[in-house]
Write an enzyme that holds these catalytic residues in place. Structure first.
Site, PDB file in Angstrom:
ATOM      1  N   ARG A  36     -27.289   7.854   3.929  1.00 30.12           N
ATOM      2  CA  ARG A  36     -27.865   8.966   3.251  1.00 30.12           C
ATOM      3  C   ARG A  36     -28.729  10.010   4.435  1.00 30.12           C
ATOM      4  NH1 ARG A  36     -33.205   6.111   0.847  1.00 30.12           N
ATOM      5  NH2 ARG A  36     -31.727   4.681  -0.050  1.00 30.12           N
ATOM      6  N   ARG A  63     -27.902   3.514   7.083  1.00 28.06           N
ATOM      7  CA  ARG A  63     -27.730   2.731   5.756  1.00 28.06           C
ATOM      8  C   ARG A  63     -26.535   2.809   5.242  1.00 28.06           C
ATOM      9  NH1 ARG A  63     -32.376   2.361   2.453  1.00 28.06           N
ATOM     10  NH2 ARG A  63     -34.265   2.768   3.275  1.00 28.06           N
ATOM     11  N   HIS A 110     -44.247   0.594  10.354  1.00 32.20           N
ATOM     12  CA  HIS A 110     -44.478   1.134   8.793  1.00 32.20           C
ATOM     13  C   HIS A 110     -45.651   1.704   8.654  1.00 32.20           C
ATOM     14  CE1 HIS A 110     -42.596   1.833   5.162  1.00 32.20           C
ATOM     15  NE2 HIS A 110     -41.288   1.488   5.563  1.00 32.20           N
ATOM     16  N   GLU A 135     -41.179  -7.728  13.822  1.00 27.17           N
ATOM     17  CA  GLU A 135     -41.515  -6.664  13.513  1.00 27.17           C
ATOM     18  C   GLU A 135     -42.520  -6.666  12.382  1.00 27.17           C
ATOM     19  OE1 GLU A 135     -39.449  -2.898  13.654  1.00 27.17           O
ATOM     20  OE2 GLU A 135     -41.070  -2.141  12.349  1.00 27.17           O
ATOM     21  N   HIS A 171     -35.441  10.998  10.013  1.00 24.72           N
ATOM     22  CA  HIS A 171     -35.932  12.080   9.016  1.00 24.72           C
ATOM     23  C   HIS A 171     -35.313  13.314   9.586  1.00 24.72           C
ATOM     24  CE1 HIS A 171     -38.244   9.727   6.233  1.00 24.72           C
ATOM     25  NE2 HIS A 171     -39.358   9.434   7.078  1.00 24.72           N
ATOM     26  N   HIS A 216     -31.860   4.120  11.604  1.00 24.20           N
ATOM     27  CA  HIS A 216     -31.360   3.396  10.555  1.00 24.20           C
ATOM     28  C   HIS A 216     -30.235   3.726   9.847  1.00 24.20           C
ATOM     29  CE1 HIS A 216     -32.894   1.086   6.650  1.00 24.20           C
ATOM     30  NE2 HIS A 216     -31.604   0.632   6.871  1.00 24.20           N
ATOM     31  N   THR A 221     -37.706   1.763   3.761  1.00 28.07           N
ATOM     32  CA  THR A 221     -37.736   0.286   3.629  1.00 28.07           C
ATOM     33  C   THR A 221     -39.125  -0.201   2.853  1.00 28.07           C
ATOM     34  OG1 THR A 221     -36.647   0.411   5.533  1.00 28.07           O
ATOM     35  CG2 THR A 221     -37.480  -1.873   4.824  1.00 28.07           C
ATOM     36  N   ASN A 230     -38.766   6.645  15.357  1.00 28.60           N
ATOM     37  CA  ASN A 230     -37.615   6.704  14.442  1.00 28.60           C
ATOM     38  C   ASN A 230     -37.208   8.127  13.970  1.00 28.60           C
ATOM     39  OD1 ASN A 230     -36.281   6.859  11.701  1.00 28.60           O
ATOM     40  ND2 ASN A 230     -36.829   4.786  11.480  1.00 28.60           N
ATOM     41  N   GLU A 243     -31.411   0.004  13.207  1.00 30.33           N
ATOM     42  CA  GLU A 243     -31.845  -0.750  12.023  1.00 30.33           C
ATOM     43  C   GLU A 243     -30.974  -0.762  11.026  1.00 30.33           C
ATOM     44  OE1 GLU A 243     -36.089   1.025  11.409  1.00 30.33           O
ATOM     45  OE2 GLU A 243     -35.417   0.495   9.524  1.00 30.33           O
TER      46      GLU A 243
HETATM   47  N1  PXP Z   1     -40.095  -0.094  11.016  1.00 29.21           N
HETATM   48  C1  PXP Z   1     -38.908  -0.343  10.264  1.00 29.21           C
HETATM   49  C2  PXP Z   1     -38.405  -1.740  10.103  1.00 29.21           C
HETATM   50  C3  PXP Z   1     -38.796   0.867   9.215  1.00 29.21           C
HETATM   51  O1  PXP Z   1     -37.697   0.664   8.433  1.00 29.21           O
HETATM   52  C4  PXP Z   1     -39.183   1.996   9.126  1.00 29.21           C
HETATM   53  C5  PXP Z   1     -38.943   3.014   8.438  1.00 29.21           C
HETATM   54  O2  PXP Z   1     -37.544   3.540   8.602  1.00 29.21           O
HETATM   55  C6  PXP Z   1     -40.486   1.947  10.178  1.00 29.21           C
HETATM   56  C7  PXP Z   1     -40.723   1.106  10.990  1.00 29.21           C
HETATM   57  C8  PXP Z   1     -40.854   3.583  10.392  1.00 29.21           C
HETATM   58  O3  PXP Z   1     -41.780   3.566   9.308  1.00 29.21           O
HETATM   59  P1  PXP Z   1     -42.775   5.111   9.152  1.00 29.21           P
HETATM   60  O4  PXP Z   1     -41.490   6.109   9.003  1.00 29.21           O
HETATM   61  O5  PXP Z   1     -43.403   4.789   7.771  1.00 29.21           O
HETATM   62  O6  PXP Z   1     -43.314   5.368  10.405  1.00 29.21           O
END
Ligand code: PXP
Length: 260
Positions: A59, A55, A212, A165, A10, A53, A111, A7, A80
């Site tokens: 953001r 949003r 997550h 997931e 960031h 993602h 999330t 992901n 996402e």
């Molecule tokens: N899976 C989903 C559905 C998420 O919303 C996120 C956070 O954006 C992640 C995985 C990744 O989580 P983390 O950034 O804590 O690794």
């Protein structure tokens, strides 16, 4: 070995810290750091999936990122998003191979909980149908980000999702609280919940994914669960990338998964 979804939200968060109010198209060379370049680095490090993602408040990732990324990716693209009409339209227009539906709270930093599929079954059945409608083969994989609860897995099947997931936040929390000591019942219990939810998803014919709050230390126990297809990880990889670069950070996470 499960596939790794990276992901890169960031990366866009960092860009927005400087360029939030600017027209990104007017900046020569695009504003940095560019999520497109990050996606490429992640692919070179071995990412199997790139996740972004989009949003509602834009953001971090913005519409222009989505447009630029989708034709560029070699890895599987995973969008996402919240289950809104606006997002359905974007997902259908951009043609990502995979869509993950998540709940979205305006005030949340990331999330927080899983999607309440059981409580919104009719609406989500319709959303999944619309996401899949008229998509040429092989179609789109639609995944539900849900808590490790049997009734949510059953509801995901009833709504037509292809994958679940399973939310690993509570597992990661338990892991951190006991220093990763698998003899501690609290950690065992959280791991068991993820395992059972994944087992149920597979028994119902869906893919078992997880994500997550996974990091280099806690990923091993989840990566070795039977039948797990994908791990979705963002924060820990991008944090590690600050020190070693994104390509290497992804490589290290792949190694941690492989050694599990
Ligand atoms: N899976 C989903 C559905 C998420 O919303 C996120 C956070 O954006 C992640 C995985 C990744 O989580 P983390 O950034 O804590 O690794």
């Amino acid at each position: 070995m499960p596939q790794l979804g990276v992901n890169i939200d960031h990366v866009a968060s960092l860009r927005q810290a400087r360029y939030r109010n600017q027209d990104l198209t007017s900046i020569r060379g695009y504003a940095e750091p560019d999520p497109l370049r990050a996606a490429h680095e992640a692919e070179l490090g071995g990412a199997d999936i790139i996740t972004v993602h989009l949003r509602e408040d834009r953001r971090h990732i913005c519409d222009l990122d989505i447009k630029r990324l989708s034709p560029f990716l070699h890895a599987k693209g995973n969008l996402e998003m919240g289950a809104t009409d606006e997002m359905i339209q974007i997902a259908r227009a951009q043609g990502f191979e995979m869509v993950t539906l998540v709940p979205e709270g305006r005030m949340e930093v990331t999330t927080e909980g899983g999607l309440d599929v059981a409580g919104n079954l009719d609406r989500l059945r319709d959303v999944v149908r619309r996401l899949k409608a008229d998509r040429p083969a092989p179609g789109v994989i639609v995944s539900a980000f849900i808590d490790a609860a049997p009734h949510q897995v059953e509801a995901a099947k009833a709504a037509g999702f292809d994958a679940c997931e399973i939310h690993t936040g509570p597992y990661a929390h338990a892991f951190a609280n006991v220093g990763g000591d698998l003899l501690c019942p609290t950690l065992q219990a959280q791991l068991q919940l993820v395992r059972d939810a994944g087992h149920r998803a597979r028994a119902l014919g869906m893919r078992f994914n997880a994500g997550h709050a996974l990091n280099y230390l806690n990923v091993g126990l989840i990566a070795s669960l039977p039948g797990i297809s994908e791990l979705h990880i963002g924060h820990s990889i991008v944090s590690r990338a600050v020190y070693v670069g994104l390509r290497e950070a992804v490589r290290e996470m792949k190694a941690a998964i492989q050694s599990a």
